[in-house]
Scaffold this motif. Sequence first.
Motif, mmCIF file in Angstrom:
data_model
loop_
_atom_site.group_PDB
_atom_site.id
_atom_site.type_symbol
_atom_site.label_atom_id
_atom_site.label_comp_id
_atom_site.label_asym_id
_atom_site.label_seq_id
_atom_site.Cartn_x
_atom_site.Cartn_y
_atom_site.Cartn_z
ATOM 1 N N ASN A 1 -0.359 5.428 -3.848
ATOM 2 C CA ASN A 1 -1.073 4.707 -2.792
ATOM 3 C C ASN A 1 -1.808 5.663 -1.863
ATOM 4 O OD1 ASN A 1 1.492 2.113 -2.297
ATOM 5 N ND2 ASN A 1 -0.138 2.270 -3.805
ATOM 6 N N VAL A 2 -1.157 6.774 -1.549
ATOM 7 C CA VAL A 2 -1.785 7.795 -0.697
ATOM 8 C C VAL A 2 -3.037 8.338 -1.368
ATOM 9 C CG1 VAL A 2 -1.502 10.104 0.278
ATOM 10 C CG2 VAL A 2 0.352 8.430 0.477
ATOM 11 N N LEU A 3 -2.915 8.642 -2.659
ATOM 12 C CA LEU A 3 -4.025 9.228 -3.404
ATOM 13 C C LEU A 3 -5.174 8.236 -3.575
ATOM 14 C CD1 LEU A 3 -5.052 11.648 -5.120
ATOM 15 C CD2 LEU A 3 -3.947 10.568 -7.088
ATOM 16 N N SER B 1 -6.542 -4.570 -3.098
ATOM 17 C CA SER B 1 -7.861 -4.898 -2.574
ATOM 18 C C SER B 1 -7.863 -5.203 -1.101
ATOM 19 C CB SER B 1 -8.424 -6.126 -3.317
ATOM 20 O OG SER B 1 -7.550 -7.236 -3.176
ATOM 21 N N GLY B 2 -6.690 -5.317 -0.493
ATOM 22 C CA GLY B 2 -6.624 -5.659 0.927
ATOM 23 C C GLY B 2 -6.899 -4.473 1.819
ATOM 24 N N SER B 3 -7.184 -4.760 3.068
ATOM 25 C CA SER B 3 -7.421 -3.686 4.030
ATOM 26 C C SER B 3 -6.100 -3.036 4.397
ATOM 27 C CB SER B 3 -8.069 -4.258 5.289
ATOM 28 O OG SER B 3 -7.223 -5.197 5.912
ATOM 29 N N ILE B 4 -6.170 -1.796 4.809
ATOM 30 C CA ILE B 4 -4.960 -1.070 5.181
ATOM 31 C C ILE B 4 -4.985 -0.706 6.655
ATOM 32 C CG2 ILE B 4 -4.625 -0.143 2.873
ATOM 33 C CD1 ILE B 4 -5.888 2.451 3.822
ATOM 34 N N ASP C 1 -3.309 -7.196 -1.192
ATOM 35 C CA ASP C 1 -3.130 -6.713 0.185
ATOM 36 C C ASP C 1 -1.681 -6.366 0.524
ATOM 37 O OD1 ASP C 1 -2.284 -9.327 0.067
ATOM 38 O OD2 ASP C 1 -3.140 -9.911 1.998
ATOM 39 N N ARG C 2 -0.796 -6.453 -0.430
ATOM 40 C CA ARG C 2 0.596 -6.009 -0.217
ATOM 41 C C ARG C 2 0.762 -4.646 -0.864
ATOM 42 N NH1 ARG C 2 4.654 -11.220 -1.024
ATOM 43 N NH2 ARG C 2 3.642 -12.616 0.490
#
Length: 275
Positions: free
Chosen positions: A226-228, A272-275, A165-166
Amino acid sequence: MTKISIIGLGWIGLPLAQLLQRNGHEVVGSTTTAAKQTSLISQGINAIHFSLDPFPQGIGFQKLFTSEVLVINIPPRTRSTDGKMYLEQMKFLRSMVDQSNLRKIIFVSSTGVYPDHPRDEAYTEKEPLTVETSGNSILMKGESAFKAIDKELTIVRFGGLLGDDRIPGKYVAGRENVNGSTRVNYIYRYDAARMLQWIIEKELWNETYNGVAPKHPQRREVYERNVLDLGIEPPQSYVHGTLGIDRLVCGEKILATGFTFNFPDPLDFPYSGSI
């Protein structure tokens, strides 16, 4: 089997405890809240409520100082505080360690101790550091608080602890004038825990190790991945920078001991964390 205490069952301390328990070690760790203690116990972790405020507080925390190995994993939080509280905590902790029968200490630090100056060559564990030349004087003082101790001491300086999640791209989403040209010094969360386990089990004492993934892509590459992969909003713009002149930290020393990274490239870190 080795009796191991972990002060700080947090983002790195908890997976470390789980890894060590799976390998048959007797592990006890600390958490600063009773609610977290209850949660950890339900997960099969022998957790003790212990905090340094800066005086030691809690119930039964003396057990933490009866093991053979102690892992000190207390973040200094220098971004949100002036660090004075942290140094007081280290003073009291050092006193408790001195009075114990502990034999071996791992002190978790950060690559933030290296000077914040870009240069051609990477910073290694051999870099001569003082409080005056360090990139973070509080971190340097924290390390120094445990040097010259009458026990075996290994210092581990982790780079940016990321994964799960980071998510680095989340912190620059939609921002302008983002620095994207410098290379990163990152390590995946579970590789960091595995590295501490490796040091304990291979008896790598009286050393200093940098904990950074072997590959150092540019920040822009990480953000764009990360964007992709995660659909994060990209930065609005990047500042122009010179490639190859940055603050690179070398992590080859731990590799020379035979340790391998599950995720050697920050472009491949799992999230795996929410964004």
